[in-house]
Motif scaffolding. Structure first.
Motif, PDB file in Angstrom:
ATOM      1  N   SER A 295       0.841  -1.213   0.000  1.00  0.00           N
ATOM      2  CA  SER A 295       0.000   0.000   0.000  1.00  0.00           C
ATOM      3  C   SER A 295       0.869   1.254   0.000  1.00  0.00           C
ATOM      4  O   SER A 295       0.569   2.237  -0.700  1.00  0.00           O
ATOM      5  CB  SER A 295      -0.920   0.006   1.220  1.00  0.00           C
ATOM      6  OG  SER A 295      -1.803  -1.090   1.201  1.00  0.00           O
ATOM      7  N   LEU A 296       1.941   1.239   0.777  1.00  0.00           N
ATOM      8  CA  LEU A 296       2.847   2.395   0.824  1.00  0.00           C
ATOM      9  C   LEU A 296       3.553   2.589  -0.519  1.00  0.00           C
ATOM     10  O   LEU A 296       3.726   3.731  -0.976  1.00  0.00           O
ATOM     11  CB  LEU A 296       3.875   2.212   1.944  1.00  0.00           C
ATOM     12  CG  LEU A 296       3.309   2.310   3.371  1.00  0.00           C
ATOM     13  CD1 LEU A 296       4.337   1.852   4.399  1.00  0.00           C
ATOM     14  CD2 LEU A 296       2.863   3.746   3.667  1.00  0.00           C
ATOM     15  N   ILE A 297       3.959   1.477  -1.153  1.00  0.00           N
ATOM     16  CA  ILE A 297       4.593   1.588  -2.471  1.00  0.00           C
ATOM     17  C   ILE A 297       3.595   2.142  -3.484  1.00  0.00           C
ATOM     18  O   ILE A 297       3.940   2.984  -4.328  1.00  0.00           O
ATOM     19  CB  ILE A 297       5.141   0.220  -2.938  1.00  0.00           C
ATOM     20  CG1 ILE A 297       6.280  -0.238  -2.022  1.00  0.00           C
ATOM     21  CG2 ILE A 297       5.637   0.302  -4.380  1.00  0.00           C
ATOM     22  CD1 ILE A 297       6.760  -1.658  -2.292  1.00  0.00           C
ATOM     23  N   ALA A 298       2.331   1.688  -3.404  1.00  0.00           N
ATOM     24  CA  ALA A 298       1.297   2.171  -4.330  1.00  0.00           C
ATOM     25  C   ALA A 298       1.172   3.690  -4.268  1.00  0.00           C
ATOM     26  O   ALA A 298       0.985   4.349  -5.306  1.00  0.00           O
ATOM     27  CB  ALA A 298      -0.050   1.519  -4.006  1.00  0.00           C
ATOM     28  N   MET A 299       1.308   4.253  -3.085  1.00  0.00           N
ATOM     29  CA  MET A 299       1.174   5.707  -2.927  1.00  0.00           C
ATOM     30  C   MET A 299       2.258   6.464  -3.690  1.00  0.00           C
ATOM     31  O   MET A 299       2.070   7.625  -4.049  1.00  0.00           O
ATOM     32  CB  MET A 299       1.218   6.075  -1.448  1.00  0.00           C
ATOM     33  CG  MET A 299      -0.006   5.639  -0.675  1.00  0.00           C
ATOM     34  SD  MET A 299       0.086   6.086   1.073  1.00  0.00           S
ATOM     35  CE  MET A 299      -0.013   7.867   0.963  1.00  0.00           C
ATOM     36  N   SER A 311      -1.602  -2.106  -5.432  1.00  0.00           N
ATOM     37  CA  SER A 311      -2.847  -2.229  -4.672  1.00  0.00           C
ATOM     38  C   SER A 311      -3.311  -3.685  -4.648  1.00  0.00           C
ATOM     39  O   SER A 311      -3.760  -4.191  -3.611  1.00  0.00           O
ATOM     40  CB  SER A 311      -3.931  -1.352  -5.309  1.00  0.00           C
ATOM     41  OG  SER A 311      -5.211  -1.690  -4.827  1.00  0.00           O
ATOM     42  N   THR A 312      -3.172  -4.375  -5.774  1.00  0.00           N
ATOM     43  CA  THR A 312      -3.575  -5.787  -5.829  1.00  0.00           C
ATOM     44  C   THR A 312      -2.716  -6.640  -4.902  1.00  0.00           C
ATOM     45  O   THR A 312      -3.226  -7.522  -4.208  1.00  0.00           O
ATOM     46  CB  THR A 312      -3.488  -6.313  -7.271  1.00  0.00           C
ATOM     47  OG1 THR A 312      -4.434  -5.611  -8.076  1.00  0.00           O
ATOM     48  CG2 THR A 312      -3.802  -7.801  -7.345  1.00  0.00           C
ATOM     49  N   VAL A 313      -1.395  -6.397  -4.884  1.00  0.00           N
ATOM     50  CA  VAL A 313      -0.524  -7.137  -3.965  1.00  0.00           C
ATOM     51  C   VAL A 313      -1.042  -6.997  -2.529  1.00  0.00           C
ATOM     52  O   VAL A 313      -1.123  -7.975  -1.775  1.00  0.00           O
ATOM     53  CB  VAL A 313       0.937  -6.636  -4.062  1.00  0.00           C
ATOM     54  CG1 VAL A 313       1.812  -7.326  -3.013  1.00  0.00           C
ATOM     55  CG2 VAL A 313       1.499  -6.888  -5.462  1.00  0.00           C
ATOM     56  N   ALA A 314      -1.423  -5.771  -2.165  1.00  0.00           N
ATOM     57  CA  ALA A 314      -1.946  -5.530  -0.811  1.00  0.00           C
ATOM     58  C   ALA A 314      -3.268  -6.254  -0.592  1.00  0.00           C
ATOM     59  O   ALA A 314      -3.483  -6.891   0.445  1.00  0.00           O
ATOM     60  CB  ALA A 314      -2.121  -4.027  -0.588  1.00  0.00           C
ATOM     61  N   SER A 423      -7.012   0.325   5.089  1.00  0.00           N
ATOM     62  CA  SER A 423      -8.153   1.053   4.509  1.00  0.00           C
ATOM     63  C   SER A 423      -7.832   2.538   4.355  1.00  0.00           C
ATOM     64  O   SER A 423      -8.187   3.167   3.351  1.00  0.00           O
ATOM     65  CB  SER A 423      -9.398   0.884   5.388  1.00  0.00           C
ATOM     66  OG  SER A 423      -9.868  -0.439   5.319  1.00  0.00           O
ATOM     67  N   LEU A 424      -7.157   3.109   5.358  1.00  0.00           N
ATOM     68  CA  LEU A 424      -6.772   4.525   5.267  1.00  0.00           C
ATOM     69  C   LEU A 424      -5.783   4.743   4.123  1.00  0.00           C
ATOM     70  O   LEU A 424      -5.873   5.732   3.389  1.00  0.00           O
ATOM     71  CB  LEU A 424      -6.152   4.993   6.589  1.00  0.00           C
ATOM     72  CG  LEU A 424      -7.103   5.055   7.795  1.00  0.00           C
ATOM     73  CD1 LEU A 424      -6.351   5.421   9.062  1.00  0.00           C
ATOM     74  CD2 LEU A 424      -8.229   6.054   7.539  1.00  0.00           C
ATOM     75  N   ALA A 428      -5.964   6.983   0.674  1.00  0.00           N
ATOM     76  CA  ALA A 428      -4.926   7.948   0.313  1.00  0.00           C
ATOM     77  C   ALA A 428      -4.409   7.762  -1.112  1.00  0.00           C
ATOM     78  O   ALA A 428      -4.042   8.740  -1.774  1.00  0.00           O
ATOM     79  CB  ALA A 428      -3.762   7.849   1.306  1.00  0.00           C
ATOM     80  N   TYR A 429      -4.367   6.503  -1.617  1.00  0.00           N
ATOM     81  CA  TYR A 429      -3.815   6.350  -2.965  1.00  0.00           C
ATOM     82  C   TYR A 429      -4.873   6.171  -4.057  1.00  0.00           C
ATOM     83  O   TYR A 429      -4.545   6.236  -5.239  1.00  0.00           O
ATOM     84  CB  TYR A 429      -2.763   5.230  -3.018  1.00  0.00           C
ATOM     85  CG  TYR A 429      -3.219   3.805  -2.824  1.00  0.00           C
ATOM     86  CD1 TYR A 429      -3.994   3.145  -3.770  1.00  0.00           C
ATOM     87  CD2 TYR A 429      -2.835   3.076  -1.698  1.00  0.00           C
ATOM     88  CE1 TYR A 429      -4.388   1.835  -3.600  1.00  0.00           C
ATOM     89  CE2 TYR A 429      -3.215   1.754  -1.520  1.00  0.00           C
ATOM     90  CZ  TYR A 429      -3.993   1.141  -2.476  1.00  0.00           C
ATOM     91  OH  TYR A 429      -4.377  -0.169  -2.312  1.00  0.00           O
TER      92      TYR A 429
END
Length: 488
Positions: A295-299, A311-314, A423-424, A428-429
């Motif tokens: 999720s952090l990488i997606a951002m 996002s899918t990995v997460a 979820s947060l 954010a992304y």
């Protein structure tokens, strides 16, 4: 005289293979070729629906293809968890085919006959996984799915596409050969069979550190579940055309991975054995870390498809968590997540592809004001985003609900925190994209000269987004199948 449920089970897997051959034969006539694709998809879905009715009626169709060795068979058997996966794959094949007609023509992609043929084969192999009666059958179709999707990943033929394909094939085959296959052989040695068994094939046959090591082999061996550190194939495969991305993320490939993990947890280990294993804690926290790190990488990603890939990995980590919680609520949450994520993520990828076809834009920073030119696409992106986040009125809400219940029931409060924080991060992304589209920073900029993507793309986007909403209002069918599956 009607067909038996056993015959329908075989036909459901065979029809897409026949369709692939017909696509090859009709390749010189695009309209006929795509008509064949849609007709085959509709016929396959009709077969799967008949199997659903048979399952509701108490039938349990099973077909043995052949037996190479004692205790080893290639066999199909219908059970509720497989039914969920089969319904998703067969229905979304139709929707993705409609979308692909608009996308492949709009983007003027080459080798379209090969694309439709391989897509049909991938669906056949996904259904083989869904209906697998044992681990050997599942493994065979799992590998066939990898091989059939590799040419789709490298479809564009560029150096970037070939490099992405090498990473895709390399990771998926190496995890299978070095982890999944040894786990199968070990299981056969211990149990004398690979048949899926209610309560767990390995119950009372293995325990302690040996069982824990076997569990780790299985979970790392199923590379399609994209559990870190074996996740890089998924972002690398984003060089493929968007309909292929939809196949990878929503219809077949990653769903085959997490479905396999769920089946292994329920039918190979069983909840009672899983709850005794220390390795389960390691894998649970690894899955939680995968959710947050991805999720952090997606951002950080400006490329829209790259952001959706991480996002899918997460999101896959959710299903892994649900399977490993080893309680009914968690497994139901994992099964629901397979369905809810399929509709949410396919909506987002359809929108990403529609934006590319209409505007050739791929970077989020280029999408200011896009909502004025493409209001339907950006509205659907908003709905899909809500489902991935897990907010009403979309189906993703219920998957998150049961995963949280499972984490609470087992006392893994840290994992409840992971789910809430994730979820947060999803907010954010994902939400800045439609916000940027509808409320650009420069309100005085002239409206864009382009409009929506081709009608076929819009129809598919509308069906997928509507599915996200309907799964919130009417989740009972998927829930009931999930409940039946994990209680067996």
């Amino acid at each position: 005289m009607g067909m038996t449920a056993d015959t329908i089970l075989l036909l459901a897997v065979a029809l897409p293979i026949v369709g692939a051959l017909l696509v090859r034969l009709t390749g010189s006539s695009p309209n006929l070729r795509e008509g064949v694709t849609l007709a085959t998809g509709a016929a396959t879905f009709a077969m799967v629906l008949q199997l659903l009715f048979a399952l509701w009626g108490g039938a349990s169709p099973a077909v043995t293809l052949f037996q190479p060795l004692p205790g080893l068979t290639l066999a199909f058997r219908l059970e509720p968890l497989g039914m969920i996966f089969a319904l998703i794959a067969s229905f979304l094949w139709i929707v993705t085919s409609i979308y692909a007609i608009g996308y492949m023509r709009g983007a003027k992609e080459e080798n379209q006959t090969r694309f439709y043929m391989l897509f049909a084969l991938a669906i056949a192999f996904a259904l083989g996984i869904a209906f697998a009666g044992n681990l050997l059958t599942l493994f065979v179709f799992y590998e066939l799915l990898t091989l059939s999707t590799y040419p789709l990943v490298t479809h564009k033929g560029t150096e970037e596409a070939r490099r992405g394909g090498r990473i895709y094939l390399g990771i998926l085959l190496s995890t299978s050969i070095f982890f999944f296959l040894p786990a199968l052989i070990w299981t056969y040695h211990v149990a004398g069979t690979l048949d899926f068994t209610a309560g767990g094939l390995l119950a009372d046959k293995i325990s302690g550190p040996a069982a824990g090591l076997l569990l780790v082999l299985f979970f790392f061996g199923v590379g399609k579940a994209a559990l870190m550190p074996f996740h890089r194939w998924l972002p690398s495969a984003m060089v493929a055309p968007t309909p292929v991305s939809a196949l990878l993320h929503a219809v077949a490939v990653v769903k085959a991975g997490v479905f396999t993990l769920l089946k292994i947890s329920v039918y190979v280990f069983g909840f009672d054995l899983l709850q005794t294993l220390e390795a389960r804690d390691f894998l649970l926290y690894l899955a939680g870390a995968s959710v947050l790190i991805a999720s952090l990488i997606a951002m950080t990603k400006d490329n829209l498809k790259a952001r959706l890939a991480y996002s899918t990995v997460a999101q896959l980590g959710y299903v892994t968590l649900g399977a490993l919680l080893a309680v009914e609520a968690g497994a139901i949450g994992g099964a629901l997540q397979i369905a809810m994520h399929a509709f949410g993520k396919i909506t987002l990828f359809f929108c990403a592809g529609a934006i590319y076809v209409a505007t050739k834009k791929t970077e989020i920073s280029q999408m200011d004001g896009l909502g004025r030119a493409m209001p339907w696409t950006m509205a659907a992106f908003f709905i899909g985003s809500l489902s991935i986040i897990g907010l009403p009125p979309t189906g993703g809400t219920w998957a998150k609900w049961y995963l949280m219940l499972g984490a609470m029931e087992t006392g893994y409060l840290v994992l409840m925190g992971v789910l809430m924080l994730s979820s947060l991060l999803n907010i954010a992304y994902l939400l800045p994209i439609p916000i940027r589209g509808f409320f650009p920073r420069d309100r005085t900029a002239p409206a864009a000269a382009f409009g929506e993507a081709p009608l076929a793309c819009l129809i598919a986007i509308g069906v997928a987004a509507t599915g996200c909403l309907l799964l919130f209002a009417f989740p009972q069918g998927v829930y009931h199948l999930a409940e039946l599956g994990v209680r067996q």
